[in-house]
Design a protein around this motif. Structure first.
Motif, PDB file in Angstrom:
ATOM      1  N   THR A 206      22.324  36.835 -18.140  1.00 36.58           N
ATOM      2  CA  THR A 206      22.835  37.207 -16.773  1.00 36.58           C
ATOM      3  C   THR A 206      22.642  36.125 -15.670  1.00 36.58           C
ATOM      4  OG1 THR A 206      21.888  39.263 -16.977  1.00 36.58           O
ATOM      5  CG2 THR A 206      21.502  38.660 -14.411  1.00 36.58           C
ATOM      6  N   ILE A 207      21.934  35.319 -16.086  1.00 36.21           N
ATOM      7  CA  ILE A 207      21.425  33.690 -15.232  1.00 36.21           C
ATOM      8  C   ILE A 207      22.720  33.312 -15.471  1.00 36.21           C
ATOM      9  CG2 ILE A 207      20.050  31.505 -14.748  1.00 36.21           C
ATOM     10  CD1 ILE A 207      18.893  34.206 -14.133  1.00 36.21           C
ATOM     11  N   LYS A 208      23.185  32.836 -16.237  1.00 33.25           N
ATOM     12  CA  LYS A 208      23.988  32.323 -16.861  1.00 33.25           C
ATOM     13  C   LYS A 208      25.917  32.211 -15.995  1.00 33.25           C
ATOM     14  CE  LYS A 208      23.857  30.003 -20.760  1.00 33.25           C
ATOM     15  NZ  LYS A 208      24.512  30.293 -22.659  1.00 33.25           N
ATOM     16  N   ALA A 209      26.087  33.967 -16.116  1.00 32.11           N
ATOM     17  CA  ALA A 209      26.236  34.892 -15.490  1.00 32.11           C
ATOM     18  C   ALA A 209      26.678  34.556 -13.539  1.00 32.11           C
ATOM     19  CB  ALA A 209      27.128  35.951 -15.791  1.00 32.11           C
ATOM     20  N   PHE A 210      25.423  34.177 -12.883  1.00 35.45           N
ATOM     21  CA  PHE A 210      25.467  34.527 -11.917  1.00 35.45           C
ATOM     22  C   PHE A 210      25.877  33.531 -10.908  1.00 35.45           C
ATOM     23  CE2 PHE A 210      21.895  38.741 -11.676  1.00 35.45           C
ATOM     24  CZ  PHE A 210      22.914  39.203 -11.973  1.00 35.45           C
ATOM     25  N   ALA A 211      25.410  31.775 -11.794  1.00 36.05           N
ATOM     26  CA  ALA A 211      24.965  31.229 -11.710  1.00 36.05           C
ATOM     27  C   ALA A 211      26.784  30.395 -11.299  1.00 36.05           C
ATOM     28  CB  ALA A 211      24.834  29.649 -12.272  1.00 36.05           C
ATOM     29  N   ASN A 212      27.462  30.937 -12.354  1.00 36.52           N
ATOM     30  CA  ASN A 212      29.056  30.908 -12.299  1.00 36.52           C
ATOM     31  C   ASN A 212      29.928  32.059 -10.665  1.00 36.52           C
ATOM     32  OD1 ASN A 212      29.821  28.357 -13.372  1.00 36.52           O
ATOM     33  ND2 ASN A 212      28.959  30.145 -15.007  1.00 36.52           N
ATOM     34  N   TYR A 277      18.107  38.569  -5.532  1.00 34.05           N
ATOM     35  CA  TYR A 277      17.849  36.796  -5.751  1.00 34.05           C
ATOM     36  C   TYR A 277      19.176  35.840  -5.735  1.00 34.05           C
ATOM     37  CZ  TYR A 277      12.602  38.699  -6.035  1.00 34.05           C
ATOM     38  OH  TYR A 277      11.472  38.894  -6.612  1.00 34.05           O
ATOM     39  N   TRP A 278      19.467  36.162  -5.860  1.00 37.56           N
ATOM     40  CA  TRP A 278      20.965  35.789  -6.181  1.00 37.56           C
ATOM     41  C   TRP A 278      22.095  36.268  -5.185  1.00 37.56           C
ATOM     42  CZ3 TRP A 278      21.959  31.713  -9.595  1.00 37.56           C
ATOM     43  CH2 TRP A 278      21.242  31.550 -10.528  1.00 37.56           C
ATOM     44  N   GLU A 279      21.868  37.017  -4.099  1.00 35.00           N
ATOM     45  CA  GLU A 279      22.489  37.862  -3.467  1.00 35.00           C
ATOM     46  C   GLU A 279      25.164  37.893  -3.424  1.00 35.00           C
ATOM     47  OE1 GLU A 279      22.474  34.985  -0.233  1.00 35.00           O
ATOM     48  OE2 GLU A 279      20.179  35.871  -0.197  1.00 35.00           O
ATOM     49  N   ILE A 280      24.160  39.011  -5.053  1.00 34.83           N
ATOM     50  CA  ILE A 280      25.705  38.727  -6.510  1.00 34.83           C
ATOM     51  C   ILE A 280      25.860  40.119  -5.850  1.00 34.83           C
ATOM     52  CG2 ILE A 280      26.456  39.170  -8.457  1.00 34.83           C
ATOM     53  CD1 ILE A 280      26.546  36.239  -8.541  1.00 34.83           C
ATOM     54  N   GLN A 281      27.165  40.677  -5.793  1.00 36.10           N
ATOM     55  CA  GLN A 281      27.592  41.795  -5.666  1.00 36.10           C
ATOM     56  C   GLN A 281      27.748  41.974  -6.246  1.00 36.10           C
ATOM     57  OE1 GLN A 281      27.619  43.173  -1.685  1.00 36.10           O
ATOM     58  NE2 GLN A 281      26.456  41.741  -1.718  1.00 36.10           N
ATOM     59  N   ASP A 282      28.300  43.440  -6.499  1.00 34.61           N
ATOM     60  CA  ASP A 282      28.283  44.486  -8.546  1.00 34.61           C
ATOM     61  C   ASP A 282      27.928  43.404  -9.144  1.00 34.61           C
ATOM     62  OD1 ASP A 282      29.392  46.927  -6.776  1.00 34.61           O
ATOM     63  OD2 ASP A 282      31.503  44.906  -6.912  1.00 34.61           O
ATOM     64  N   TYR A 332      19.426  25.300 -10.417  1.00 36.64           N
ATOM     65  CA  TYR A 332      20.291  25.665 -10.838  1.00 36.64           C
ATOM     66  C   TYR A 332      20.745  25.458  -8.872  1.00 36.64           C
ATOM     67  CZ  TYR A 332      22.141  27.496 -14.707  1.00 36.64           C
ATOM     68  OH  TYR A 332      22.138  28.027 -15.876  1.00 36.64           O
ATOM     69  N   SER A 333      19.664  25.258  -7.614  1.00 37.02           N
ATOM     70  CA  SER A 333      19.668  24.099  -6.239  1.00 37.02           C
ATOM     71  C   SER A 333      19.977  22.904  -6.905  1.00 37.02           C
ATOM     72  CB  SER A 333      19.103  24.932  -5.383  1.00 37.02           C
ATOM     73  OG  SER A 333      18.051  24.364  -6.177  1.00 37.02           O
ATOM     74  N   GLN A 334      19.449  22.577  -8.045  1.00 35.18           N
ATOM     75  CA  GLN A 334      19.360  21.272  -8.700  1.00 35.18           C
ATOM     76  C   GLN A 334      18.094  19.947  -7.403  1.00 35.18           C
ATOM     77  OE1 GLN A 334      23.262  20.065  -9.086  1.00 35.18           O
ATOM     78  NE2 GLN A 334      23.551  20.831 -10.877  1.00 35.18           N
ATOM     79  N   ASP A 335      17.809  20.048  -6.812  1.00 35.01           N
ATOM     80  CA  ASP A 335      16.619  19.184  -6.717  1.00 35.01           C
ATOM     81  C   ASP A 335      15.928  19.365  -6.080  1.00 35.01           C
ATOM     82  OD1 ASP A 335      17.361  21.149  -4.399  1.00 35.01           O
ATOM     83  OD2 ASP A 335      17.956  19.826  -2.395  1.00 35.01           O
TER      84      ASP A 335
END
Ligand SMILES: NC(=O)c1ccc[n+]([C@@H]2O[C@H](COP(=O)([O-])OP(=O)(O)OC[C@H]3O[C@@H](n4cnc5c(N)ncnc54)[C@H](O)[C@@H]3O)[C@@H](O)[C@H]2O)c1
Length: 357
Positions: A206-212, A277-282, A332-335
């Motif tokens: 899930t996270i890998k998909a959302f990160a992309n 938490y990632w504001e991903i649609q569908d 993934y926000s990296q800082d």
């Protein structure tokens, strides 16, 4: 939560570079322990072990747990007060592709640790981690109790069931006669939480998909799982080590550490809740392929841990999802200082444990 049990103590963790091992390392360092790690590799890229730069904080031995002489030597030279044995081939799908490696690591790796304990002459408290999958899964609706039958139809489950038999026979044949060794077994189910990048785990996919910015493909959307945060079983392992150390009547005992009953949710629900938490649609794409046979339902009965250790699961489902999603989001926000964030999440867990909802 554990008073000063681990403060200034030496703790050896096998499988310390893995998902659970990394969280356990941070929690023990937070408590003032000196940590020794024994693993043959870092299995994923990225890996929490690397992200948190844990090698800087501990003494690391890069060897195979099946190499019994090397393990025994490491035990002798480090002389730990506590051992947590987590090293394993822990992925069900990998066990289908590589049954020999899975069985030898999970069974002979455990035998190697037990063999070293058999010959060891200094005081030591050991917690051996197996799995809920060690139970013979007869797919009933009740929770499994510690005295239920061992089994396992797939290779990973069978290897964990077999490891349990090996532990039992070492215990009865040798370890229970040794006054310097205290040992117990901990069984827990699948866990989620930040810092996992292992394959074929739903949160990782899930996270890998959302990160992309993509939806995640899921094959069994309506399968329910008791979603448990990684800190829950770890709190169980640490509680068990602390109490075993204080109460020798627990020597040789086995304990389940499972989530609250309300944590049972479908895979689809979990993915949708992380997506918030990632504001991903569908966020979900459903596929109907099932590449390997995985047992459908296995619930743990944790009455024994509650009765003898006063252990109970701490987090509710929403807290579990929140901690998990936030860890990866910050990564993934990296800082973000990920060591600091991990410590904050452990402190949050400790606060929730002190004030249960
Ligand atoms: N993660 C879960 O959901 C879950 C659920 C139930 C039980 N468990 C058990 O908890 C333990 C830790 O799981 P995890 O998720 O952290 O696994 P993981 O795959 O993230 O880590 C496994 C660790 O074992 C080490 N290892 C593997 N083979 C080794 C070998 N031959 N010699 C030395 N080290 C070796 C790896 O380097 C790594 O440090 C395992 O025993 C696993 O079976 C995990």
């Amino acid at each position: 939560m554990f008073a000063d049990t681990f403060k200034g103590k030496k703790v050896l963790i096998t499988g310390n570079t893995g998902f659970k091992g990394s969280w356990l390392t941070v929690w023990l360092l937070k408590q003032g322990a000196q940590v020794f790690g024994y693993s043959n590799s870092v299995l994923t890229e990225p890996a929490m072990y690397r992200v948190l730069n844990l090698e800087q904080h501990i003494t690391q031995c890069w060897r195979d747990v099946r190499d019994k002489d090397t393990f025994a030597e490491f035990l002798e030279t480090t002389r730990p007060d506590f051992v947590f044995h987590l090293a394993a081939q822990a992925i069900v799908s990998t066990s289908y592709n590589n049954p020999w490696e899975t069985i030898s690591t999970n069974v002979m790796g455990t035998a190697s640790v037990l063999e070293a304990l058999k010959n060891y002459s200094h005081p030591l408290t050991a917690v051996i981690i197996t799995s809920d999958k060690a139970y013979d899964n007869v797919e009933w609706i009740w929770g499994y109790r510690e005295n239920d039958r061992m089994g396992g139809k797939d290779i990973y489950s069978g290897s964990k069931g077999a490891a349990e038999l090996v532990i039992k026979s070492y215990w009865h044949s040798f370890l229970k006669h040794k006054e310097n060794i205290l040992i117990a077994v901990a069984r827990a189910g699948n866990v989620i939480g930040g810092g996992d990048w292992s394959k074929d785990r739903i949160v990782v996919d899930t996270i890998k998909a959302f990160a992309n910015n993509k939806p995640v493909e899921i094959r069994s959307p309506f399968a329910t799982r008791p979603w448990q945060h990684v800190l829950e079983p770890l709190s169980g392992y640490l509680t068990l080590a602390k109490q075993l150390n204080e109460n020798h009547k627990l020597n040789g005992e086995t304990f389940n550490f499972g989530p609250r009953a309300e944590q049972l949710k479908t895979v689809k629900q979990l993915v949708e809740d992380i997506a918030k938490y990632w504001e991903i649609q569908d966020p979900v794409r459903i596929t109907d392929t099932q590449p390997f046979n995985e047992a459908t339902l296995l619930k743990l009965n944790c009455d024994k841990a509650q009765a003898l250790l006063s252990w109970h699961a701490t987090l509710n489902y929403d807290q579990t999802v929140k901690l998990t999603a936030n860890w990866y989001k910050d990564f993934y926000s990296q800082d973000v200082d990920m060591y600091g964030l991990t410590l904050n999440q452990i402190e949050y867990y400790e606060r929730c444990n002190a004030n249960p909802t």
